[in-house]
Design a protein around this motif. Structure first.
Motif, PDB file in Angstrom:
ATOM      1  N   LEU A 189     -25.742 -29.473 -24.951  1.00 50.09           N
ATOM      2  CA  LEU A 189     -24.783 -29.840 -26.002  1.00 50.09           C
ATOM      3  C   LEU A 189     -25.125 -29.126 -27.306  1.00 50.09           C
ATOM      4  N   GLU A 190     -26.412 -29.019 -27.582  1.00 47.40           N
ATOM      5  CA  GLU A 190     -26.842 -28.304 -28.793  1.00 47.40           C
ATOM      6  C   GLU A 190     -26.485 -26.829 -28.701  1.00 47.40           C
ATOM      7  N   LYS A 191     -26.534 -26.246 -27.503  1.00 42.90           N
ATOM      8  CA  LYS A 191     -26.163 -24.840 -27.318  1.00 42.90           C
ATOM      9  C   LYS A 191     -24.670 -24.630 -27.532  1.00 42.90           C
TER      10      LYS A 191
ATOM     11  N   GLU B 158     -24.182 -30.487 -33.763  1.00 39.08           N
ATOM     12  CA  GLU B 158     -25.346 -30.806 -34.579  1.00 39.08           C
ATOM     13  C   GLU B 158     -26.301 -31.700 -33.800  1.00 39.08           C
ATOM     14  N   GLU B 159     -27.580 -31.659 -34.172  1.00 35.75           N
ATOM     15  CA  GLU B 159     -28.607 -32.396 -33.443  1.00 35.75           C
ATOM     16  C   GLU B 159     -28.298 -33.888 -33.380  1.00 35.75           C
ATOM     17  N   THR B 160     -27.863 -34.458 -34.515  1.00 40.68           N
ATOM     18  CA  THR B 160     -27.571 -35.899 -34.531  1.00 40.68           C
ATOM     19  C   THR B 160     -26.374 -36.226 -33.644  1.00 40.68           C
ATOM     20  N   THR B 161     -25.357 -35.372 -33.671  1.00 44.13           N
ATOM     21  CA  THR B 161     -24.175 -35.599 -32.831  1.00 44.13           C
ATOM     22  C   THR B 161     -24.523 -35.463 -31.363  1.00 44.13           C
ATOM     23  N   ALA B 162     -25.324 -34.433 -31.040  1.00 42.60           N
ATOM     24  CA  ALA B 162     -25.728 -34.222 -29.648  1.00 42.60           C
ATOM     25  C   ALA B 162     -26.568 -35.394 -29.152  1.00 42.60           C
ATOM     26  N   SER B 163     -27.428 -35.931 -30.020  1.00 41.91           N
ATOM     27  CA  SER B 163     -28.260 -37.071 -29.628  1.00 41.91           C
ATOM     28  C   SER B 163     -27.408 -38.313 -29.407  1.00 41.91           C
TER      29      SER B 163
ATOM     30  N   GLY C 145     -17.522 -32.603 -15.654  1.00 36.76           N
ATOM     31  CA  GLY C 145     -18.434 -31.478 -15.458  1.00 36.76           C
ATOM     32  C   GLY C 145     -17.802 -30.149 -15.830  1.00 36.76           C
ATOM     33  N   LEU C 146     -16.517 -29.972 -15.477  1.00 36.42           N
ATOM     34  CA  LEU C 146     -15.821 -28.719 -15.805  1.00 36.42           C
ATOM     35  C   LEU C 146     -15.664 -28.542 -17.316  1.00 36.42           C
ATOM     36  N   ILE C 147     -15.339 -29.628 -18.026  1.00 38.80           N
ATOM     37  CA  ILE C 147     -15.207 -29.553 -19.488  1.00 38.80           C
ATOM     38  C   ILE C 147     -16.529 -29.112 -20.104  1.00 38.80           C
ATOM     39  N   LEU C 148     -17.635 -29.699 -19.634  1.00 40.78           N
ATOM     40  CA  LEU C 148     -18.947 -29.336 -20.165  1.00 40.78           C
ATOM     41  C   LEU C 148     -19.336 -27.914 -19.766  1.00 40.78           C
ATOM     42  N   MET C 149     -18.975 -27.501 -18.578  1.00 40.98           N
ATOM     43  CA  MET C 149     -19.340 -26.171 -18.080  1.00 40.98           C
ATOM     44  C   MET C 149     -18.719 -25.064 -18.929  1.00 40.98           C
ATOM     45  N   PHE C 150     -17.466 -25.276 -19.361  1.00 40.47           N
ATOM     46  CA  PHE C 150     -16.798 -24.239 -20.132  1.00 40.47           C
ATOM     47  C   PHE C 150     -17.131 -24.297 -21.623  1.00 40.47           C
ATOM     48  N   GLY C 151     -17.993 -25.241 -22.006  1.00 44.27           N
ATOM     49  CA  GLY C 151     -18.618 -25.215 -23.325  1.00 44.27           C
ATOM     50  C   GLY C 151     -17.697 -25.381 -24.503  1.00 44.27           C
ATOM     51  N   ALA C 152     -16.628 -26.149 -24.357  1.00 39.84           N
ATOM     52  CA  ALA C 152     -15.725 -26.389 -25.482  1.00 39.84           C
ATOM     53  C   ALA C 152     -16.290 -27.509 -26.348  1.00 39.84           C
ATOM     54  N   ALA C 153     -16.881 -27.148 -27.481  1.00 40.37           N
ATOM     55  CA  ALA C 153     -17.573 -28.120 -28.323  1.00 40.37           C
ATOM     56  C   ALA C 153     -16.634 -29.224 -28.811  1.00 40.37           C
ATOM     57  N   LYS C 154     -15.364 -28.887 -29.067  1.00 34.74           N
ATOM     58  CA  LYS C 154     -14.431 -29.858 -29.635  1.00 34.74           C
ATOM     59  C   LYS C 154     -14.121 -31.000 -28.677  1.00 34.74           C
ATOM     60  N   ILE C 155     -14.207 -30.731 -27.382  1.00 28.44           N
ATOM     61  CA  ILE C 155     -13.897 -31.789 -26.404  1.00 28.44           C
ATOM     62  C   ILE C 155     -15.117 -32.131 -25.537  1.00 28.44           C
TER      63      ILE C 155
END
Length: 391
Positions: A232-234, A238-243, A285-295
């Motif tokens: 998520l950080e990649k 932000e660190e706080t949001t990812a945490s 999993g697909l949403i996370l795989m394609f790395g769209a930070a907004k969603i």
């Protein structure tokens, strides 16, 4: 819900104690001045116990009864928690206690999943098992919290990092006494099983595919727990949001999904809910795989809710094909929990190759398999024709 199910739900709550070994590793590392690798042996020994004792546990349950195996597991867990209460153990003794805890928890899983069938009303097994998994999730969260929280109470300060063990011991002992009080009409096999007959179930594709499904599911869940935060950080969060929306949010959705699953199953069939869960997990999993930070948060939410009921749905659908061999099937599927040790190694290698969020291809492939598995149609039960009296 039958009255006999309530003590079994409490046992599922106690299964979560083993998950507290991860958070406890840091306190153990500092106390014994260990390396990080050595400290992780606490949770590793729990996985090893599942791999080694699941199938023998299933055979033992079929021979002595699921309730007795449940009591044996609670007794082992209580003994494992009592020793650190009485003495300040060496690291070797502590590892021995954790290994015994792993064996006891394995027996609880092996016996607890099919015994829920025996205490559930007809047609309510899947619902109750989903609800029970929610209780296990609560147990995991509360146990992990207690590891750090008890240090603030004066009564436990003299024990230091061992302060949580008396609480765990009392809870295990209470569960043991409570289970002793209930009467269970157990479904049993006509012929006592053997190791050969138990493993022989894997020759039937329907069971082999289900065991593989559990292997991939548990591996996927551990992948999310291990790699969700750094990936998520990649994405640029932000660190706080990812945490906030990383593993903690994922496990919160798991617990919410499992508790809510019991209600959903009042309206949907197990097979339909299994398909819906697999589809949601795949979408997340697909949403996370394609790395769209907004969603990304939506991806975590869908993954958590989708992952939540795979285990109880796949387990109950499989056991209900042959309830008399539920203990053997439970042993095989609990052995498949070893996927939590192996599948993350594949995803870890992809992360080390600097593939970033593309590493989520591992849980995505696992959920493609689960979705295909969920599309299988249930075969109608064969109804024996009534005997016609001879003239």
């Amino acid at each position: 819900m039958r009255i006999q199910t309530i003590p079994i739900l409490f046992v599922f709550l106690m299964m979560g104690v083993a998950d507290a070994m991860g958070p406890m590793s840091e306190a153990v590392r500092e106390n014994y001045e260990l390396s990080n690798v050595t400290a992780t042996l606490l949770s590793f020994f729990v996985f090893i116990a599942f791999a080694v004792f699941s199938v023998p546990g299933g055979l033992l349950a079929a021979r002595i009864g699921k309730k007795r195996l449940l009591l044996l597991g609670l007794g082992l867990n209580a003994a494992a928690m009592l020793i650190p209460c009485l003495v300040d153990p060496t690291f070797a003794v502590l590892l021995g206690c954790i290994f015994v805890l792993g064996i006891g928890t394995t027996f609880l899983q092996v016996a607890g999943n099919p015994i829920m069938h025996d205490v559930s009303a007809e047609g309510k097994y899947g619902r109750n098992l989903s609800f029970a998994q929610g209780f296990k999730g609560i147990g995991s969260s509360v146990s992990s919290y207690l590891v750090t929280a008890v240090a603030g109470f004066a009564i436990f300060k003299t024990l230091g990092w061992r302060g949580v063990f008396p609480i765990f011991f009392v809870l295990m002992a209470a569960a043991f006494i409570w289970v002793c009080t209930i009467k269970v009409n157990e479904t049993k096999a006509d012929v006592p099983p053997s190791l050969k007959s138990g493993l022989g179930l894997l020759k039937k594709p329907v069971y082999a595919l289900a065991v593989l499904g559990i292997f991939l599911y548990v591996g996927s869940e551990v992948c999310m727990a291990r790699f969700l935060l750094p990936l998520l950080e990649k994405m640029g969060l932000e660190e706080t949001t990812a945490s906030r929306f990383g593993p903690a949010f994922f496990f919160l959705m798991l617990t919410v999904g499992r508790l809510g699953g019991g209600a959903v199953l009042n309206f949907l069939s197990q097979r339909t809910f299994f398909r819906l869960s697999a589809l949601m997990g795949l979408a997340g999993g697909l949403i996370l795989m394609f790395g769209a930070a907004k969603i990304a948060v939506l991806g975590v939410l869908l993954a958590g809710l989708g992952f939540a009921n795979i285990w109880p749905m796949l387990f109950s659908i499989t056991v209900e094909k042959d309830p008399a061999r539920g203990s053997e099937l439970s042993g095989l599927m609990c052995m498949a929990i070893s996927g939590g040790a192996l599948v993350p190694l594949v995803m870890g290698s992809l992360v080390d190759m600097e593939l970033g969020t593309k590493a989520f291809i591992v849980p995505v492939i696992c959920f493609v398999y689960l979705l295909v598995l969920s599309l299988e149609k249930d075969k109608p039960k064969q109804i024996e024709p009534e005997a016609v009296p001879s003239p």
